[in-house]
Design a protein around this motif. Structure first.
Motif, PDB file in Angstrom:
ATOM      1  N   ASP A 143      -0.230   0.886   9.005  1.00 50.08           N
ATOM      2  CA  ASP A 143      -0.001   2.204   8.418  1.00 50.08           C
ATOM      3  C   ASP A 143       1.077   2.959   9.190  1.00 50.08           C
ATOM      4  OD1 ASP A 143      -0.150   4.672   7.291  1.00 50.08           O
ATOM      5  OD2 ASP A 143      -2.317   4.844   7.407  1.00 50.08           O
TER       6      ASP A 143
ATOM      7  N   HIS B  30      -5.211  15.525  16.134  1.00 53.12           N
ATOM      8  CA  HIS B  30      -4.562  14.257  15.825  1.00 53.12           C
ATOM      9  C   HIS B  30      -3.059  14.405  15.803  1.00 53.12           C
ATOM     10  CE1 HIS B  30      -8.495  12.795  14.691  1.00 53.12           C
ATOM     11  NE2 HIS B  30      -8.669  13.968  14.137  1.00 53.12           N
TER      12      HIS B  30
ATOM     13  N   ASP C 164      -8.026  -3.425  14.239  1.00 51.24           N
ATOM     14  CA  ASP C 164      -8.194  -2.957  12.870  1.00 51.24           C
ATOM     15  C   ASP C 164      -6.809  -3.043  12.203  1.00 51.24           C
ATOM     16  OD1 ASP C 164      -8.314  -1.530  10.539  1.00 51.24           O
ATOM     17  OD2 ASP C 164      -9.495   0.118  11.359  1.00 51.24           O
TER      18      ASP C 164
ATOM     19  N   PRO D  35       5.105  18.189   2.976  1.00 50.73           N
ATOM     20  CA  PRO D  35       4.185  17.179   2.441  1.00 50.73           C
ATOM     21  C   PRO D  35       4.757  15.776   2.649  1.00 50.73           C
ATOM     22  CG  PRO D  35       4.640  18.872   0.797  1.00 50.73           C
ATOM     23  CD  PRO D  35       5.517  19.169   1.966  1.00 50.73           C
TER      24      PRO D  35
ATOM     25  N   ARG E  18      -3.503  20.007   8.349  1.00 49.80           N
ATOM     26  CA  ARG E  18      -2.511  19.003   8.713  1.00 49.80           C
ATOM     27  C   ARG E  18      -1.115  19.583   8.633  1.00 49.80           C
ATOM     28  NH1 ARG E  18      -3.174  12.984   6.603  1.00 49.80           N
ATOM     29  NH2 ARG E  18      -1.214  12.993   7.748  1.00 49.80           N
TER      30      ARG E  18
ATOM     31  N   HIS F  89     -12.984  14.028  22.142  1.00 51.79           N
ATOM     32  CA  HIS F  89     -13.523  13.385  20.944  1.00 51.79           C
ATOM     33  C   HIS F  89     -14.649  14.240  20.376  1.00 51.79           C
ATOM     34  CE1 HIS F  89     -15.272  10.475  18.264  1.00 51.79           C
ATOM     35  NE2 HIS F  89     -14.234   9.671  18.479  1.00 51.79           N
TER      36      HIS F  89
ATOM     37  N   HIS G  14       2.114   5.880   8.621  1.00 50.89           N
ATOM     38  CA  HIS G  14       1.870   7.330   8.617  1.00 50.89           C
ATOM     39  C   HIS G  14       0.544   7.676   9.275  1.00 50.89           C
ATOM     40  CE1 HIS G  14       5.215   7.994   5.936  1.00 50.89           C
ATOM     41  NE2 HIS G  14       4.742   7.094   5.106  1.00 50.89           N
ATOM     42  N   ARG G  15       0.049   6.779  10.087  1.00 45.87           N
ATOM     43  CA  ARG G  15      -1.280   6.969  10.644  1.00 45.87           C
ATOM     44  C   ARG G  15      -1.363   8.223  11.506  1.00 45.87           C
ATOM     45  NH1 ARG G  15      -5.583   3.953   8.897  1.00 45.87           N
ATOM     46  NH2 ARG G  15      -7.339   4.644  10.146  1.00 45.87           N
ATOM     47  N   ILE G  16      -2.513   8.895  11.467  1.00 49.15           N
ATOM     48  CA  ILE G  16      -2.725   9.907  12.489  1.00 49.15           C
ATOM     49  C   ILE G  16      -3.842   9.452  13.419  1.00 49.15           C
ATOM     50  CG2 ILE G  16      -1.753  11.861  11.206  1.00 49.15           C
ATOM     51  CD1 ILE G  16      -4.552  12.753  10.566  1.00 49.15           C
TER      52      ILE G  16
ATOM     53  N   VAL H 176      -4.860   0.018  10.668  1.00 47.09           N
ATOM     54  CA  VAL H 176      -4.234   1.000  11.562  1.00 47.09           C
ATOM     55  C   VAL H 176      -2.818   0.553  11.913  1.00 47.09           C
ATOM     56  CG1 VAL H 176      -4.354   2.083  13.842  1.00 47.09           C
ATOM     57  CG2 VAL H 176      -6.447   1.761  12.501  1.00 47.09           C
TER      58      VAL H 176
ATOM     59  N   ARG I 230      -6.064  10.220  17.288  1.00 47.48           N
ATOM     60  CA  ARG I 230      -6.471  11.267  18.220  1.00 47.48           C
ATOM     61  C   ARG I 230      -5.377  11.455  19.271  1.00 47.48           C
ATOM     62  NH1 ARG I 230     -10.853  13.463  18.505  1.00 47.48           N
ATOM     63  NH2 ARG I 230     -11.831  11.838  17.266  1.00 47.48           N
TER      64      ARG I 230
ATOM     65  N   ARG J 146       0.787  -1.204   0.000  1.00 49.11           N
ATOM     66  CA  ARG J 146       0.000   0.000   0.000  1.00 49.11           C
ATOM     67  C   ARG J 146       0.834   1.276   0.000  1.00 49.11           C
ATOM     68  NH1 ARG J 146      -2.647   2.596   3.710  1.00 49.11           N
ATOM     69  NH2 ARG J 146      -4.595   3.440   2.924  1.00 49.11           N
TER      70      ARG J 146
ATOM     71  N   GLN K  42      -8.178  12.778   5.860  1.00 50.31           N
ATOM     72  CA  GLN K  42      -9.033  13.253   6.936  1.00 50.31           C
ATOM     73  C   GLN K  42      -9.953  12.150   7.419  1.00 50.31           C
ATOM     74  OE1 GLN K  42     -11.873  16.453   6.527  1.00 50.31           O
ATOM     75  NE2 GLN K  42     -10.195  17.691   5.750  1.00 50.31           N
TER      76      GLN K  42
ATOM     77  N   MET L 135     -10.049  20.394   7.897  1.00 52.35           N
ATOM     78  CA  MET L 135      -8.868  19.930   8.613  1.00 52.35           C
ATOM     79  C   MET L 135      -7.581  20.614   8.159  1.00 52.35           C
ATOM     80  SD  MET L 135      -7.525  16.076   9.009  1.00 52.35           S
ATOM     81  CE  MET L 135      -6.758  15.598  10.529  1.00 52.35           C
TER      82      MET L 135
ATOM     83  N   ASP M  36      -5.561  -0.590  17.191  1.00 58.49           N
ATOM     84  CA  ASP M  36      -6.836   0.054  17.428  1.00 58.49           C
ATOM     85  C   ASP M  36      -7.904  -1.016  17.595  1.00 58.49           C
ATOM     86  OD1 ASP M  36      -8.925   1.975  17.449  1.00 58.49           O
ATOM     87  OD2 ASP M  36      -9.283   1.575  15.330  1.00 58.49           O
TER      88      ASP M  36
ATOM     89  N   LYS N 178      -9.513   9.098   7.061  1.00 60.06           N
ATOM     90  CA  LYS N 178      -8.742   7.987   7.561  1.00 60.06           C
ATOM     91  C   LYS N 178      -8.372   8.151   9.030  1.00 60.06           C
ATOM     92  CE  LYS N 178      -4.689   7.007   5.982  1.00 60.06           C
ATOM     93  NZ  LYS N 178      -3.608   7.256   5.043  1.00 60.06           N
ATOM     94  N   ALA N 179      -8.315   9.406   9.454  1.00 60.47           N
ATOM     95  CA  ALA N 179      -7.905   9.638  10.832  1.00 60.47           C
ATOM     96  C   ALA N 179      -8.850   8.890  11.751  1.00 60.47           C
ATOM     97  CB  ALA N 179      -7.962  11.124  11.135  1.00 60.47           C
ATOM     98  N   LYS N 180      -8.285   8.286  12.782  1.00 63.24           N
ATOM     99  CA  LYS N 180      -9.126   7.538  13.707  1.00 63.24           C
ATOM    100  C   LYS N 180      -9.836   8.525  14.612  1.00 63.24           C
ATOM    101  CE  LYS N 180      -9.825   3.574  13.057  1.00 63.24           C
ATOM    102  NZ  LYS N 180     -11.188   3.049  13.041  1.00 63.24           N
TER     103      LYS N 180
END
Ligand code: SF4
Ligand code: ZN
Ligand code: ZN
Lengths: 350, 385
Positions: free
Chosen positions: B299, B71, B293, B83, B48, B311, B301-303, B296, B305, A316, A345, B46, B97, A347-349
């Motif tokens: 990844d 996040h 999951d 970027p 980033r 929340h 590069h996950r973002i 998650v 919370r 991926r 956006q 958003m 997660d 995708k953010a949890k």
């Protein structure tokens, strides 16, 4: 000269270890010397090493004199490098590594230990006698970064005994990991050799080798998405072009994908030329089957990203793979930066 | 929810109160300055690719901006504000997660609702293909977690921790568990050993903890099995890892625990029907695995919370669970006050919070504590009147 760790015979089998390099230096043979009749055996053996890497068999382990083996290794490296053929470098590295794999399988625990220590960049521990046959352990992280490249269910972490941060392994498993490491070492060394000026006789041999080497797998980009093939496809092609074995799922995927984007049966079959067990008849039958020209006459779809992921074939790329369910959609959806930010956006949890 | 409407204003006020009072004492993940920060404001979309050099800069930002959600990246970068392609990835926490959404608890049938994004009407049950009122197909499922769902998520989190500590040998002090603020738990592993592994390796870890890809053949449970194969491949008593878990489960269920030696046990097993054995093995895989999951975890590069922030759908805090056993997700993360507020609520499932139950409500105006109102507003069930 005997090195403390390895005997001459060992150096002949494992000519890439430091001690073998020392031996070569001690023998003090120049490239010019090699043109002399005294060294004919070395030159012949070097050429044979190279030729065997693209021939049917792996590099033979016939009984040469240890010094012939030891000297022919750097020379064959020089020949491969001088050919300038990238795919030959890959094939050669793999076939040298496979030969070593054969030797290692027959070695005692002590010799293995010495080899691991001298060439591996990660530690291999004694597995004790906790589990029968699982004589070795390695750290989970060292295992994982290597095992995932094998792409077979047997190499998944879940199919090993994992405890306290260590993975228990059989001798054959460790040897397989070592083979990969050796291939890497040889390939890197080849890349790092600077320009070589070979004497005339050797140059002629290089020219002949270039003539004999079969062409690499080329990926026609006709029909490919404008941003290139998806990472999963590139990966399958990479395995094939190294001359390594792409497992069943990978072959099936590559073929169905290529058929789907409009390649014809012959073009697809051509991609498998380099597979170690290539058989034109079987390949044709299988590909025609997938194309719906045989059997149930169903045209097969390319497997989904999810299926590919469970088979360790998904690589991926966060930008272009976002939101697609099948590799076929790759490159058809990604539209500019905004789109990507928006999808990130979601995708953010949250 | 419309920008500038009463409900949004109310929500932002409540969030502001929280950040004014608490932001000053919030703790953030290590290596904050190497992480990307992103946020969604109450108005607008958003943002980033931010970065904060120190925790206090970030605290000041929270107080000034009062974001709707914040996040942070699990990854560390040399240049977090550039970027993605130029950020220079240096590594990432290993993250997991556990979301009640993936657990398919039976109670979901009772509390699933949908909302029409065209006319805002709410329906009970599974989302149909079109809105029963305006016939538009633009329906969104409202994700709801009741105490049973949350309990189930906690159970999977415990299993995950067991696997991480026992199998992977990760010291407990390198692991942090958080309540996500809404539907489950986040587990972060800060480990030098795992920070630089790539996506593929992470995805294999995800499969490992969720029990995916186990080759039953490795236990020789096939119909062609012979006593000798079993003896060779069946885990020794108290074996470790998955093979051990499965082996022990089979031994326990067949009640062979007290039998010795291993040869005796194996001979008993070899007389058991293949289907029974396979079922037992599959049971063990689902019993002891953690339903995470996988996207998650893999990844890099996950973002996620940011801990300590609220929340956007619940007003609850993403909170570190110091003691997971005693952590109560319906009270511990509640940080909004209890001043009563009047809201009109439609079709909300019963809401358990702070040891009280609010609702179910159906098209009624009620006066409830702010913390409950915020959650019902955030989920789309309520509006301030
Ligand atoms: S997400 Fe799909 S297209 Fe992208 S690498 Fe994975 S399998 Fe291939
Ligand atoms: Zn509607
Ligand atoms: Zn529930």
């Amino acid at each position: 000269m005997d090195s403390p760790g390895f005997g001459l015979d060992d150096l002949a089998k494992y000519p890439f270890v430091q001690e073998a390099g020392d031996r070569v230096k001690a023998l003090d043979v120049s490239l010019q010397d090699l043109e002399k009749p005294d060294f004919k055996a070395v030159v012949d053996r070097a050429r044979e090493r190279v030729e065997e890497s693209f021939g049917k068999r792996n590099i033979s382990s016939m009984n040469h004199q240890p010094d012939v083996e030891i000297l022919s290794f750097p020379l064959s490296m020089a020949l491969v490098k001088a050919s300038g053929l990238d795919h030959l470098m890959r094939r050669y590295s793999l076939s040298e590594a496979k030969k070593v794999e054969g030797f290692l399988e027959r070695e005692s625990r002590e010799v293995l230990k010495r080899i691991f220590d001298s060439i591996l960049s990660f530690p291999v521990y004694d597995g004790g006698d906790r589990y029968k046959g699982l004589d070795y352990t390695v750290n989970v992280e060292d295992f994982l970064i290597r095992s995932v490249h094998f792409h077979t269910p047997e190499w998944k972490l879940i199919n090993h005994v994992v405890s306290g941060g260590r993975v228990y392994l059989r001798k054959t498993d460790v040897v397989r990991l070592v083979r990969e490491e050796i291939r890497d070492i040889i390939e890197k060394r080849l890349k790092n050799i600077g320009p070589i000026k070979l004497p005339e006789k050797l140059s002629i041999i290089v020219q002949e080798i270039i003539q004999e080497t079969p062409p690499p797998v080329i990926m026609e980009t006709i029909g490919a998405p404008s941003i290139g093939y998806p990472p999963c496809i590139n990966h399958c092609v990479e395995i094939l072009s190294k001359g390594e074995n792409l497992h069943h799922m990978g072959r099936l995927f590559l073929a169905t994908y290529m058929l789907k984007i409009g390649k014809n049966v012959d073009e697809v079959i051509d991609m498998y030329h380099n597979a170690p067990d290539w058989n034109p008849r079987v390949s044709r039958y299988q590909v025609e089957h997938l194309a719906g020209l045989r059997g149930g006459r169903t045209k097969y779809n390319s497997p989904s990203c999810k299926t590919l992921a469970t088979n360790n074939l998904c690589f991926r790329d966060p930008k272009n793979c976002f939101g697609i369910r099948n590799p076929i959609q790759y490159g058809r959806r990604a539209k500019g930066k905004d789109k990507v930010t928006k999808s990130n956006q979601l995708k953010a949890k949250i | 929810m419309q920008i500038g409407d009463k409900s949004t204003i109310f929500m932002k006020e409540q969030f502001k109160k929280y950040y004014d009072k608490s932001a000053g004492s919030l703790n953030f993940p290590e290596r904050l300055s190497e992480r990307e920060i992103g946020y969604i404001p109450f108005q607008g979309s958003m943002t980033r690719h931010l970065s904060f050099g120190t925790p206090s800069e970030l605290r000041t930002f929270l107080i000034r901006e009062v974001p709707r959600s914040v996040h942070y990246s699990s990854g560390y970068y040399s240049a977090p504000t550039l970027p993605m392609a130029q950020k220079g990835w240096k590594g990432a926490d290993l993250i997991f997660d556990i979301d009640t959404d993936d657990l398919h608890t039976p109670c979901q049938a009772e509390h699933s609702r949908w909302i029409c994004t065209a006319c805002s009407s709410i329906g009970v049950g599974k989302r149909p293909t079109q809105c029963s009122k305006c016939k538009q197909p633009r329906l969104k499922a409202i994700k709801w977690s009741c105490p049973k769902c949350l309990d189930s998520a906690k159970g999977d989190t415990v299993k995950l921790l067991d696997i991480l500590c026992d199998d992977f040998g990760i010291p407990r002090n390198e692991i942090e568990v958080f309540f996500s603020g809404s539907r489950g738990y986040h587990v972060s592993v800060y480990s030098k050993k795992y920070e630089s592994i790539d996506q593929m390796a992470r995805s294999d870890i995800a499969d490992y903890v969720s029990g995916k890809g186990f080759l039953l053949g490795a236990l020789s449970l096939s119909s062609k099995r012979r006593y000798n194969d079993l003896l060779r491949s069946f885990p020794e008593a108290n074996g470790e890892g998955w093979k051990g878990r499965i082996g022990n489960h089979i031994v326990n269920k067949l009640d062979l625990g007290a039998i010795e030696p291993m040869e005796q046990v194996i001979s008993q097993i070899s007389k058991t029907k293949t289907t029974t054995l396979r079922h037992l093995a599959e049971d063990a895989l689902s019993l002891f695995s953690a339903r995470i999951d996988p996207t998650v975890t893999s990844d890099v590069h996950r973002i996620l919370r940011l801990q300590g922030t609220l929340h956007n759908e619940t007003g609850m805090m993403k909170k570190k669970c110091v003691d997971l056993d005693t952590f109560d997700p319906t009270t511990d993360p509640v940080v909004i006050g209890d001043e009563p507020v009047k809201v009109i609520v439609d079709k909300s499932p019963p809401l358990s919070m702070m040891e009280k139950i609010f609702g179910p409500y159906s098209s009624e105006t009620v006066e409830i504590p702010s913390f409950a109102a915020i959650l019902l507003i955030g989920k789309g069930f309520a509006k301030v009147v």
